[in-house]
Design an enzyme around this catalytic site. Structure first.
Site, PDB file in Angstrom:
ATOM      1  N   HIS A  41      -7.543 -22.908 -20.454  1.00 14.60           N
ATOM      2  CA  HIS A  41      -7.205 -22.032 -19.329  1.00 14.60           C
ATOM      3  C   HIS A  41      -7.882 -20.675 -19.479  1.00 14.60           C
ATOM      4  O   HIS A  41      -7.858 -20.073 -20.545  1.00 14.60           O
ATOM      5  CB  HIS A  41      -5.685 -21.857 -19.273  1.00 14.60           C
TER       6      HIS A  41
ATOM      7  N   HIS B 163      -0.925 -14.046 -18.026  1.00 17.62           N
ATOM      8  CA  HIS B 163      -1.296 -13.679 -19.392  1.00 17.62           C
ATOM      9  C   HIS B 163      -1.675 -12.192 -19.464  1.00 17.62           C
ATOM     10  O   HIS B 163      -2.794 -11.829 -19.830  1.00 17.62           O
ATOM     11  CB  HIS B 163      -2.468 -14.541 -19.851  1.00 17.62           C
TER      12      HIS B 163
ATOM     13  N   ASP C 187      -1.584 -10.161 -26.711  1.00 22.06           N
ATOM     14  CA  ASP C 187      -0.785 -11.055 -27.549  1.00 22.06           C
ATOM     15  C   ASP C 187       0.673 -10.932 -27.121  1.00 22.06           C
ATOM     16  O   ASP C 187       1.064  -9.947 -26.494  1.00 22.06           O
ATOM     17  CB  ASP C 187      -0.948 -10.667 -29.025  1.00 22.06           C
TER      18      ASP C 187
ATOM     19  N   GLY D 177       3.650 -15.476 -24.505  1.00 24.18           N
ATOM     20  CA  GLY D 177       4.640 -16.546 -24.521  1.00 24.18           C
ATOM     21  C   GLY D 177       6.023 -16.038 -24.861  1.00 24.18           C
ATOM     22  O   GLY D 177       7.013 -16.398 -24.215  1.00 24.18           O
ATOM     23  N   ARG D 178       6.110 -15.198 -25.878  1.00 32.22           N
ATOM     24  CA  ARG D 178       7.412 -14.660 -26.281  1.00 32.22           C
ATOM     25  C   ARG D 178       8.025 -13.809 -25.170  1.00 32.22           C
ATOM     26  O   ARG D 178       9.227 -13.885 -24.899  1.00 32.22           O
ATOM     27  CB  ARG D 178       7.256 -13.851 -27.570  1.00 32.22           C
TER      28      ARG D 178
ATOM     29  N   ASN E 164      -0.921 -26.071 -15.250  1.00 26.68           N
ATOM     30  CA  ASN E 164      -2.217 -25.457 -14.964  1.00 26.68           C
ATOM     31  C   ASN E 164      -3.106 -26.375 -14.133  1.00 26.68           C
ATOM     32  O   ASN E 164      -3.962 -25.908 -13.381  1.00 26.68           O
ATOM     33  CB  ASN E 164      -2.935 -25.108 -16.267  1.00 26.68           C
TER      34      ASN E 164
END
EC number: 2.7.7.108
Length: 446
Positions: free
Chosen positions: A307, A351, A355, A358-359, A395
């Site tokens: 992705h 995104h 970093d 996800g969390r 996705n």
């Protein structure tokens, strides 16, 4: 349902990034790769750079994310996948396997037909006729959800395929009914859990234990080597564990800080979720590991497996649209599990951070669940492969398997809490490599 700091479940995944230098067209470019990715993902991203002008032009799709209901596939997905197209010989073999499968089915040898159709799709995953025929076979075997998924995939490849359209029209209402029945089952378990007095000692114990399990699984999915007892020691004493990476221990402290912030500040607050709220969650998650990048949007293009997230110059606009959707009547009208899962997916798709995406997405998901009276859910590290697989399917255009995965995790969390508060309670399962998932369900008497 009142939520204390300990009312957290285990879930975890992060897509981290590492710098790598790539020589392209005589220039030295800095490209960020996922920490959790495998070696082939590095090669894939490099090949993408070598084969396309990633940085030039404005002819790009951006995620607008107008999904309505569980049975509707997500659209407007910006996905760049480097797939090796089958050769003409491979396509011929796939066609031959399909024809042989149809003959086996005509003879009543469904098991052989099943294997041949799988072989055809292994040769040519985008073979629309094979997708349709395997779907029909699965329908006959009463696997309606998987059949519907195959028809949806066929329509993604060939939107006007008449056979796939007819097949999908047949399965869609059945799948919608199955999904709604599952949501009703989850709701009945939530109602049963909420009937337990808040001061119940067993419930308090299991909630406290689930808090530590949440952090353990969150960081373990990312490769963190700290044990459950070491994580408990770090949180309770704030002392470092000798011989262990300080970065790993700082990840634990960051998760603890972010969870406390969500629980103490956001869960019981009345009002809209804002971009600042999301930035504050991220600032705590990453603040002890990378304080420079913590709490701010990325300024570089990143890769996440196959992705390619939106360009950094689009991130702020997409986040504004995302927050607008979060607080919309459309989102609020969804079932809480569906709403939480879609919020997770939409954020991790954008995104927005270097970093910790996800969390942050999972904490936002649990915030939505807790505000609706649900417990924060548990996704164990042993479910990592399935978790990433359904995200990849989303996705590709169908977000429903991801929503069902989150629903399954919600039910598993509810089951654990109800089992732990039963007449003969048991504790949360200890972390081990042999544990795949909680398959036991509790029958709710109505």
């Amino acid at each position: 349902m009142a939520v204390t700091e300990c009312e957290w479940a285990s879930l975890g995944s992060r897509i981290g990034l590492r710098a790598a230098l790539v020589l392209l067209s005589g220039s030295l470019l800095v490209v960020l790769f996922p920490l959790s990715g495998l070696e082939h993902q590095y090669r894939t991203a490099l090949n993408i750079l070598l084969q396309c002008n990633l940085w030039g032009g404005d002819d790009r799709h951006t995620f607008t994310g107008q999904t309505r209901g569980l049975a509707v596939a997500s659209t407007a997905i910006e996905l760049l996948v480097l797939k090796q197209k089958p050769t003409s010989d491979v396509k011929f073999e796939a066609k031959a396997a399909l024809n042989q499968a149809l003959e086996m089915k005509r003879q009543g040898k469904k098991e052989k037909a099943h294997k041949l159709l799988h072989h055809a799709l292994k040769m040519d995953p985008d073979h629309v006729d094979a997708l349709n025929e395997l779907g029909i076979l699965l329908e006959e075997e009463k696997d309606i959800i998987q059949a519907d998924y195959l028809y949806s995939k066929a329509l993604t490849i060939s939107p006007h395929n008449e056979k796939a359209l007819i097949n999908r029209d047949r399965t869609l209402p059945l799948v919608e009914e199955i999904d709604q029945r599952y949501f009703s089952l989850i709701d009945s378990k939530v109602k049963k859990l909420m009937s337990i007095p808040k001061g119940n000692p067993a419930l308090r114990r299991v909630m406290e234990e689930s808090y530590y399990h949440h952090i353990y699984h969150t960081v373990a999915i990312e490769g963190n080597t700290l044990s459950l007892s070491e994580i408990r020691h770090i949180i309770e004493t704030r002392y470092a564990v000798p011989g262990k990476s300080l970065e790993e221990q700082n990840e634990v402290i960051g998760m603890h800080a972010a969870m406390k912030y969500v629980n103490a500040t956001l869960v019981s607050r009345i009002g809209s979720v804002t971009i600042d709220n999301i930035l504050e969650i991220h600032r705590r998650i990453l603040g002890y590991v990378d304080p420079v990048e913590a709490g701010r949007f990325r300024r570089n293009q990143v890769f996440v497996g196959h992705h390619i997230p939106p360009h950094p110059r689009d991130v702020e606009k997409l986040m504004q649209e995302f927050v607008q959707w979060l607080n919309s009547e459309e989102a609020m009208s969804l079932h809480p599990v569906e709403f939480a899962a879609l919020a997770h997916y939409k954020l991790v798709y954008i995104h927005p951070f270097v970093d910790g995406n996800g969390r942050t997405s999972r904490l936002l998901m649990n915030l939505i669940l807790m505000q609706a009276g649900y417990p924060p859910i548990t996704v164990r590290k042993e479910q990592r492969s399935e978790y990433y697989h359904v995200l990849e399917i989303a996705n590709e255009g169908d977000v429903r398997p991801f929503i069902r995965f989150i629903a399954k995790c919600t039910e598993s969390t509810l089951d654990l809490l109800l089992i732990a508060t039963a007449e003969h309670p048991v504790g949360l399962p200890e972390p081990n490599h042999g544990f795949s998932e909680c398959k036991q369900t509790i029958t709710i008497k109505t």
